[in-house]
Enzyme design. Structure first.
Site, PDB file in Angstrom:
ATOM      1  N   ASP A  84      10.144 -31.159   5.700  1.00 11.01           N
ATOM      2  CA  ASP A  84       9.305 -31.507   4.274  1.00 11.01           C
ATOM      3  C   ASP A  84      10.318 -30.942   3.254  1.00 11.01           C
ATOM      4  O   ASP A  84      10.214 -29.610   3.202  1.00 11.01           O
ATOM      5  CB  ASP A  84       8.180 -31.060   4.573  1.00 11.01           C
ATOM      6  CG  ASP A  84       7.300 -31.410   3.120  1.00 11.01           C
ATOM      7  OD1 ASP A  84       7.928 -32.063   2.210  1.00 11.01           O
ATOM      8  OD2 ASP A  84       6.056 -31.261   3.212  1.00 11.01           O
ATOM      9  N   HIS A  99      30.955 -31.708  15.865  1.00 16.81           N
ATOM     10  CA  HIS A  99      30.136 -30.818  16.867  1.00 16.81           C
ATOM     11  C   HIS A  99      30.958 -29.611  16.774  1.00 16.81           C
ATOM     12  O   HIS A  99      30.177 -28.585  17.295  1.00 16.81           O
ATOM     13  CB  HIS A  99      30.032 -31.666  17.886  1.00 16.81           C
ATOM     14  CG  HIS A  99      29.105 -31.005  18.875  1.00 16.81           C
ATOM     15  ND1 HIS A  99      28.448 -29.987  19.144  1.00 16.81           N
ATOM     16  CD2 HIS A  99      28.205 -31.920  19.792  1.00 16.81           C
ATOM     17  CE1 HIS A  99      27.608 -30.023  19.960  1.00 16.81           C
ATOM     18  NE2 HIS A  99      27.188 -31.183  20.277  1.00 16.81           N
ATOM     19  N   HIS A 142      12.116 -27.388  40.202  1.00 16.94           N
ATOM     20  CA  HIS A 142      12.157 -27.437  38.702  1.00 16.94           C
ATOM     21  C   HIS A 142      11.452 -28.687  37.897  1.00 16.94           C
ATOM     22  O   HIS A 142      11.712 -29.755  38.517  1.00 16.94           O
ATOM     23  CB  HIS A 142      13.417 -27.362  37.846  1.00 16.94           C
ATOM     24  CG  HIS A 142      13.496 -27.243  36.324  1.00 16.94           C
ATOM     25  ND1 HIS A 142      13.406 -26.259  35.824  1.00 16.94           N
ATOM     26  CD2 HIS A 142      13.513 -28.325  35.503  1.00 16.94           C
ATOM     27  CE1 HIS A 142      13.499 -26.561  34.590  1.00 16.94           C
ATOM     28  NE2 HIS A 142      13.495 -27.760  34.366  1.00 16.94           N
ATOM     29  N   SER A 195       8.524 -31.605  31.303  1.00 13.99           N
ATOM     30  CA  SER A 195       8.398 -32.852  30.743  1.00 13.99           C
ATOM     31  C   SER A 195       9.935 -33.268  30.456  1.00 13.99           C
ATOM     32  O   SER A 195       9.928 -34.624  30.463  1.00 13.99           O
ATOM     33  CB  SER A 195       7.863 -32.481  29.161  1.00 13.99           C
ATOM     34  OG  SER A 195       6.422 -31.799  28.983  1.00 13.99           O
ATOM     35  N   LYS A 222       4.461 -36.219  35.529  1.00 13.27           N
ATOM     36  CA  LYS A 222       4.404 -34.839  36.238  1.00 13.27           C
ATOM     37  C   LYS A 222       3.904 -34.960  37.408  1.00 13.27           C
ATOM     38  O   LYS A 222       3.928 -34.389  38.604  1.00 13.27           O
ATOM     39  CB  LYS A 222       4.086 -33.730  35.526  1.00 13.27           C
ATOM     40  CG  LYS A 222       4.981 -33.335  34.311  1.00 13.27           C
ATOM     41  CD  LYS A 222       4.415 -32.256  33.569  1.00 13.27           C
ATOM     42  CE  LYS A 222       5.122 -31.664  32.370  1.00 13.27           C
ATOM     43  NZ  LYS A 222       4.654 -30.762  31.399  1.00 13.27           N
TER      44      LYS A 222
END
Length: 480
Positions: free
Chosen positions: A423, A177, A293, A296, A281
């Site tokens: 891809d 990381h 706030h 999704s 929601k």
């Protein structure tokens, strides 16, 4: 069930940037945003592609050479990924850095798997975590004498391409990381995939390859843009040994955490449709009209969080309602830095959002709106201005010491970095797995193969807990 010999290694390849690469050496000192990740296990991802009737001969003779060539060309813009993390034995010997020098290379393993069912691996139902281990390469550290002092040398990236004869292939990715956050690694993978797909076109030439690389913004490596006004880099460095002893059970002062192996977990994917996200929601706003706030992300995380808390009892755990449950996620803050960083900055640029609630609140009837409100407030407070981004960063690691890690829900990945869009020249992936959530205990979020608006949630739990979670999770969505 996969075993250690589930794959046959066909080739150990070392891929370097082309000899014409402009830079022969590059040294990137770790910023204070890279430093906390020194002590964490590698990030591991797996992308599986369905390619019916793929023969071993075609795989070896046609696919692998093009993958290697396109990877080499991609690395000329991502030189640090062919380098190593250099960690001195102590602060008197210098500070950690990512170092690339002429001749450095990236390990690419080419393998063959004939003992594990490809369709089983690419399903969403519960699968044994150990079945995925042979498909992921290791980052193997070594100890060397570096400029007169002992240093720990660790590759920052390793790749493994595994053939499933007549079914498809997988690309396993292991990265440290410290070299970069999710956006940085995805940028590399996106560039490699785009260039690889060009190589599978019959009329590709050098100019076409160059144009493909130019079409993606070359990464920015300017570390001077990140200002450490609070001296957090040295604070995180000093906190490192304590962190290792607490969470890695290490008695030594090695500053590179060793990956842990767990074999009693299963992994499963859950797809939340765009329609259900909108219902979540609406439910949140109905219960909490004044939310500061709502997104999704907040409603998905809230639903998963309360389901994970609720499933402990049914799976046999004894949990008191007064116990504290923790939530943790990361937020990209490139555009919020002072001065703002470009979107193509390569490295780590994330801040930490942490919230906690009592178990009894989350398992109650108001658990979902409480979780949504808590997560949303955490995001709002952290991102409201530049001063709030890192105002308590010196406590990030020490505060973790007093937390029961079994009561922590953290988030890995983001739908922004959709591996289902990668891809390489044979179509989009059939399945994406965030393998390292098995050891980190995080949940993973990604886009969905089927629809841009759907979100895929990945979990790795014990079988009893996964069964309990599945029932509670599905019942919650069905009742919307």
């Amino acid at each position: 069930m996969a075993t250690a010999d589930a794959v046959t290694v066909l080739k150990h390849s070392l891929v370097s940037p082309p000899s014409s690469a402009a830079a022969t050496e590059m040294s990137l000192p770790l910023t204070f945003l890279d430093m906390p990740w020194l002590h964490f296990s590698p990030i591991q991802r797996l992308v599986l592609y369905e390619v019916p009737q793929l023969s071993r001969a075609h795989f070896i003779e046609h696919i692998i050479p093009k993958l290697e060539h396109s990877l080499s060309l991609t690395l000329q813009h991502f030189l640090p990924l062919a380098g190593n993390l250099i960690v001195p034995s102590n602060s008197n010997s210098g500070t950690p850095e990512i170092r690339y020098k002429n001749g450095s290379s990236l390990a690419l393993i080419i393998a063959d798997c004939t003992t594990t069912d490809f369709n089983y691996l690419t399903a969403n139902h519960a699968r044994n975590c150990r079945d995925f281990h042979p498909l992921i390469p290791e980052l193997k550290p070594s100890t060397e004498d570096d400029s007169g002092s002992t240093a720990r040398i660790t590759p920052v990236l390793a790749l493994q391409v595994t053939l499933f004869p007549d079914c498809g292939m997988s690309i396993g990715i292991s990265n440290h990381h410290t070299v970069g956050d999710a956006g940085s690694i995805f940028g590399f993978m996106k560039t490699w995939a785009a260039l690889s797909s060009k190589f599978f076109e019959d009329n590709i030439d050098r100019d076409d390859a160059a144009a493909t690389l130019v079409s993606y913004s070359p990464p920015c490596y300017d570390r001077t843009m990140i200002k450490d006004t609070k001296g957090l880099g040295s604070i995180f460095w000093d906190q490192g040994v304590v962190f290792i002893k607490l969470f890695q059970n290490e008695s030594s002062t090695d500053t590179t955490a060793k990956p842990m192996t767990k074999t009693d977990k299963v992994r499963r994917s859950f797809v939340i449709s765009r329609n259900n996200i909108e219902k979540l929601k609406r439910l949140a706003l109905q219960k909490r009209p004044q939310l500061v706030h709502l997104s999704s992300f907040t409603v998905i995380c809230a639903h998963v969080w309360i389901c994970l808390v609720k499933c402990r009892g049914p799976s046999g755990e004894q949990v008191g309602e007064g116990e504290v449950e923790h939530f943790c996620c990361l937020a990209d803050c490139r555009g919020r830095m002072d001065p703002p960083l470009p979107s193509n900055y390569f490295g780590n640029c994330q801040t930490v959002i942490r919230k906690n609630e009592k178990n009894g609140k989350l398992i109650g009837e108001e658990g979902f709106p409480i979780a949504v409100e808590s997560i949303g407030e955490g995001i709002h407070q952290r991102l409201k201005n530049n001063d709030s981004l890192f105002d308590d960063a010196d406590k990030w690691l020490p505060d973790t010491a007093g937390i029961n890690l079994d009561r922590v829900v953290s988030v890995a990945g983001s739908p922004r970095y959709n591996y289902y869009n990668l891809d390489f020249g044979w179509g989009k992936p059939k399945k994406f797995e965030f393998i390292s959530i098995e050891t980190s205990g995080a949940i993973s979020l990604s886009g969905s193969r089927e629809s841009d608006g759907d979100i895929e949630v990945g979990l790795s739990l014990s079988k009893p807990r996964m069964d309990a979670f599945t029932a509670i999770f599905n019942n919650g969505l069905d009742s919307l």
